[in-house]
Design an enzyme around this catalytic site. Sequence first.
Site, PDB file in Angstrom:
ATOM      1  N   LYS A   1      14.426   2.617  -7.021  1.00 53.51           N
ATOM      2  CA  LYS A   1      13.504   2.819  -5.904  1.00 53.51           C
ATOM      3  C   LYS A   1      12.397   3.776  -6.297  1.00 53.51           C
ATOM      4  O   LYS A   1      12.639   4.756  -6.982  1.00 53.51           O
ATOM      5  CB  LYS A   1      14.241   3.485  -4.733  1.00 53.51           C
ATOM      6  CG  LYS A   1      15.175   2.612  -3.968  1.00 53.51           C
ATOM      7  CD  LYS A   1      14.500   1.537  -3.173  1.00 53.51           C
ATOM      8  CE  LYS A   1      13.416   2.057  -2.243  1.00 53.51           C
ATOM      9  NZ  LYS A   1      12.530   0.957  -1.791  1.00 53.51           N
TER      10      LYS A   1
ATOM     11  N   ASN B  77       7.834   1.669  -0.467  1.00 54.69           N
ATOM     12  CA  ASN B  77       8.558   0.403  -0.653  1.00 54.69           C
ATOM     13  C   ASN B  77       8.432  -0.145  -2.072  1.00 54.69           C
ATOM     14  O   ASN B  77       8.728  -1.311  -2.308  1.00 54.69           O
ATOM     15  CB  ASN B  77       8.092  -0.637   0.380  1.00 54.69           C
ATOM     16  CG  ASN B  77       6.625  -0.988   0.221  1.00 54.69           C
ATOM     17  OD1 ASN B  77       5.926  -0.377  -0.583  1.00 54.69           O
ATOM     18  ND2 ASN B  77       6.169  -1.969   0.967  1.00 54.69           N
TER      19      ASN B  77
ATOM     20  N   ALA C 270       9.132  -8.954   3.372  1.00 55.88           N
ATOM     21  CA  ALA C 270       9.895  -9.054   4.608  1.00 55.88           C
ATOM     22  C   ALA C 270       9.086  -8.513   5.787  1.00 55.88           C
ATOM     23  O   ALA C 270       9.077  -9.078   6.868  1.00 55.88           O
ATOM     24  CB  ALA C 270      11.195  -8.289   4.467  1.00 55.88           C
ATOM     25  N   GLY C 271       8.391  -7.431   5.563  1.00 53.88           N
ATOM     26  CA  GLY C 271       7.675  -6.778   6.663  1.00 53.88           C
ATOM     27  C   GLY C 271       8.647  -5.907   7.443  1.00 53.88           C
ATOM     28  O   GLY C 271       9.770  -6.313   7.737  1.00 53.88           O
TER      29      GLY C 271
ATOM     30  N   MET D 205      15.252  -3.515  -0.045  1.00 57.38           N
ATOM     31  CA  MET D 205      16.299  -3.063  -0.951  1.00 57.38           C
ATOM     32  C   MET D 205      17.652  -3.689  -0.574  1.00 57.38           C
ATOM     33  O   MET D 205      18.076  -3.588   0.572  1.00 57.38           O
ATOM     34  CB  MET D 205      16.375  -1.542  -0.833  1.00 57.38           C
ATOM     35  CG  MET D 205      17.431  -0.870  -1.628  1.00 57.38           C
ATOM     36  SD  MET D 205      17.320   0.915  -1.385  1.00 57.38           S
ATOM     37  CE  MET D 205      17.592   1.056   0.375  1.00 57.38           C
TER      38      MET D 205
ATOM     39  N   SER E  67      15.163 -11.726  -2.747  1.00 58.30           N
ATOM     40  CA  SER E  67      13.746 -11.950  -3.010  1.00 58.30           C
ATOM     41  C   SER E  67      13.589 -13.449  -3.267  1.00 58.30           C
ATOM     42  O   SER E  67      14.587 -14.140  -3.495  1.00 58.30           O
ATOM     43  CB  SER E  67      13.285 -11.170  -4.238  1.00 58.30           C
ATOM     44  OG  SER E  67      13.343  -9.787  -3.987  1.00 58.30           O
TER      45      SER E  67
ATOM     46  N   GLU F 275      13.487  -4.067  -9.818  1.00 52.20           N
ATOM     47  CA  GLU F 275      14.796  -4.621  -9.509  1.00 52.20           C
ATOM     48  C   GLU F 275      15.261  -5.602 -10.582  1.00 52.20           C
ATOM     49  O   GLU F 275      14.482  -6.439 -11.037  1.00 52.20           O
ATOM     50  CB  GLU F 275      14.712  -5.334  -8.142  1.00 52.20           C
ATOM     51  CG  GLU F 275      15.973  -5.221  -7.323  1.00 52.20           C
ATOM     52  CD  GLU F 275      15.756  -5.645  -5.865  1.00 52.20           C
ATOM     53  OE1 GLU F 275      15.879  -4.790  -4.982  1.00 52.20           O
ATOM     54  OE2 GLU F 275      15.482  -6.833  -5.616  1.00 52.20           O
TER      55      GLU F 275
ATOM     56  N   GLY G  97      11.929  -8.806  -1.306  1.00 50.78           N
ATOM     57  CA  GLY G  97      12.687  -8.510  -0.091  1.00 50.78           C
ATOM     58  C   GLY G  97      12.800  -7.010   0.069  1.00 50.78           C
ATOM     59  O   GLY G  97      12.164  -6.244  -0.640  1.00 50.78           O
TER      60      GLY G  97
ATOM     61  N   HIS H  20       4.011 -11.996   1.953  1.00 45.30           N
ATOM     62  CA  HIS H  20       4.182 -11.129   0.773  1.00 45.30           C
ATOM     63  C   HIS H  20       5.532 -10.431   0.723  1.00 45.30           C
ATOM     64  O   HIS H  20       5.897  -9.877  -0.298  1.00 45.30           O
ATOM     65  CB  HIS H  20       3.052 -10.112   0.686  1.00 45.30           C
ATOM     66  CG  HIS H  20       3.259  -8.865   1.497  1.00 45.30           C
ATOM     67  ND1 HIS H  20       3.505  -8.888   2.840  1.00 45.30           N
ATOM     68  CD2 HIS H  20       3.236  -7.562   1.150  1.00 45.30           C
ATOM     69  CE1 HIS H  20       3.631  -7.647   3.279  1.00 45.30           C
ATOM     70  NE2 HIS H  20       3.472  -6.826   2.284  1.00 45.30           N
TER      71      HIS H  20
END
Lengths: 140, 476
Positions: B475, B202, B401-402, B376, B380, B206, B374, B399
């Site tokens: 990414k 993850n 989105a999870g 992808m 955020s 960005e 956030g 921290h």
Amino acid sequence: MPHAHWEHFEHKADIGVKGSGNTLPEAFEQTAVAMVAVITDPLGVAEQESVEVDCQAPDLELLLVDWLNALIYEMAVRRMVFGRFEVKLDGTQLHGVAWGEHVNREKHDPAVEIKGATYTELKVAQDTQGIWQAQCVVDV
Amino acid sequence: METSLFSQHSATRWEIAPHGKMRVPAVIYADQPLIEAMDHKVYEQVTNVAMLPGIVKAAYAMPDAHWGYGFPIGGVAAFDPDEGGVISAGGVGFDISCGVRTLHTGLTPQQIEAHKTAVADALFLNIPAGVGSRGGIHLKEKEMDAMLRGGAQWAVERGYGTEEDLARTEEQGCMAGAETAEVSAKAKKRQQDEMGTLGSGNHYLEVQHVVEIYDEGIANIYGIRQDDVVISIHCGSRGLGHQIGTEFLKNMAIAASKHGIVLPDRELACAPINSPIGQSYLGAMRAGINCALANRQIITHLTRHALASVIPEAHLSLLYDVSHNTCKVETHEIDGKPRKLFVHRKGATRAFGPGHPAVPDTLRVAGQPVLIGGSMGTASYILAGTKESEAHSFSSACHGAGRAMSRRQAKRRWRGHTLMEELGGRGILIRSRSLRGVAEEAPDAYKDVSAVVDAADKAGLARKVAKLAPMVCVKG
């Protein structure tokens, strides 16, 4: 009857790896294949080089995690992926050989790096049919 | 989860009263839909954390909490060394000091749009990302130790950034108390070619723009205006942190019984803070923090070069750098008395309120920036620490989105190529070396980050300041 087999199981953030076999070493070998499958298709890895690892732990479950972590380490520092494994066990002493090749992005399309094998859903046991199963979640 | 498992203390505070071996209550911060959607494992894990020796006040879970390793991801717990308190390798996680840094660029979205493909390509070319990537820096033993002691300060001394960057980094870029001798040769070897690399999973870099401001006053102090372009970097301590985590997890699991600690789950492996292994981990973990700070500093340097090659007028200055996988010694007021505690945050962000001395002086009046990444292609957020979060959660917030869906499910549901086309159609350029990695990180495989942030704001853990939308995503 051959029972060597690997699979993945669900974990919300990461992924579970599970190996089965007629013998405990076979189950450990298959768990390693399942772990490689998190990164790339194990069948697409050529056997160009072999790497040997030795592990020792107080019990079989910690030994499984040690074995997988030893492979993660070797793959990381050698920039390799492995496709086939051979495990020899003497109590909780393990000697393993892994065959593989250098990571090739085009060929292997590696999806993720594995940070480490964890104690989550960690189990090493023989089922009622006598088949050995070894599993844990890996952190990616 | 069934809400009947909890006693509800407010719209966003759900408590589990101590029972069985729990020494303190467990508290989850979330709104009703989030807690209903939360994995039952969070209940189990936060309850287990509440059983650990020396835990103070409560075991907490943030609104983005999900099934982790021993600790839930999104877990916060503080321990008192004088009451047999423990330190846990699992409570910090494998990616020691994973965190987010956000940089101002001084650019407008139009300036990015005019060169968007070139910007995406330059960032992708210059910032090593993905499996097996190497950085351009090879650290020999002596330099490795200097890096582990100096963190981002080491990086700036070597020319990878400025003093101003350090002033806007937690711990001024250097975590004190790092012990290089406690970091194994294996951990160092795993890191020797990985400085300045994003990693995978993850992790990302960005280019984003500000689409909404919620608090003008704080945004002004942070130097953020509507439509500003910023760059956020999410990564951690790479192979070194992973190896330290791996080794200490085993050592602590084996040593626990020697210390008379009964572990409800082996993954909760821990050791008394005041024990040789506890101190050894502390020294190694702090070196891991420095590795992560140095890594994000070098990536900042690479980003500056990459962006300048396309848009020379870009000027990247650091808003803030904050980690979300750490254990830090902090003073917190408990029943009116200040106590020195070891605060574990596993997938939780420190969120010091206004006036806290650890917040850079230029930002102090507003409280510490809390940077929330956030998934992808989604938003955020920038939040600010509040005074109240001290009492709520040892000054901690969410921290990210999870995850809502496993990688396996995501891989089955989405194709990397289609996702990239869809996101491209919405004006978001994705650059990744792995299509499968893109599929596994599909935006919808995560919880709605906006719901998580709203719950954190509503619970008083941190205050919403600005929303960021992605333009380009490299990414890991």
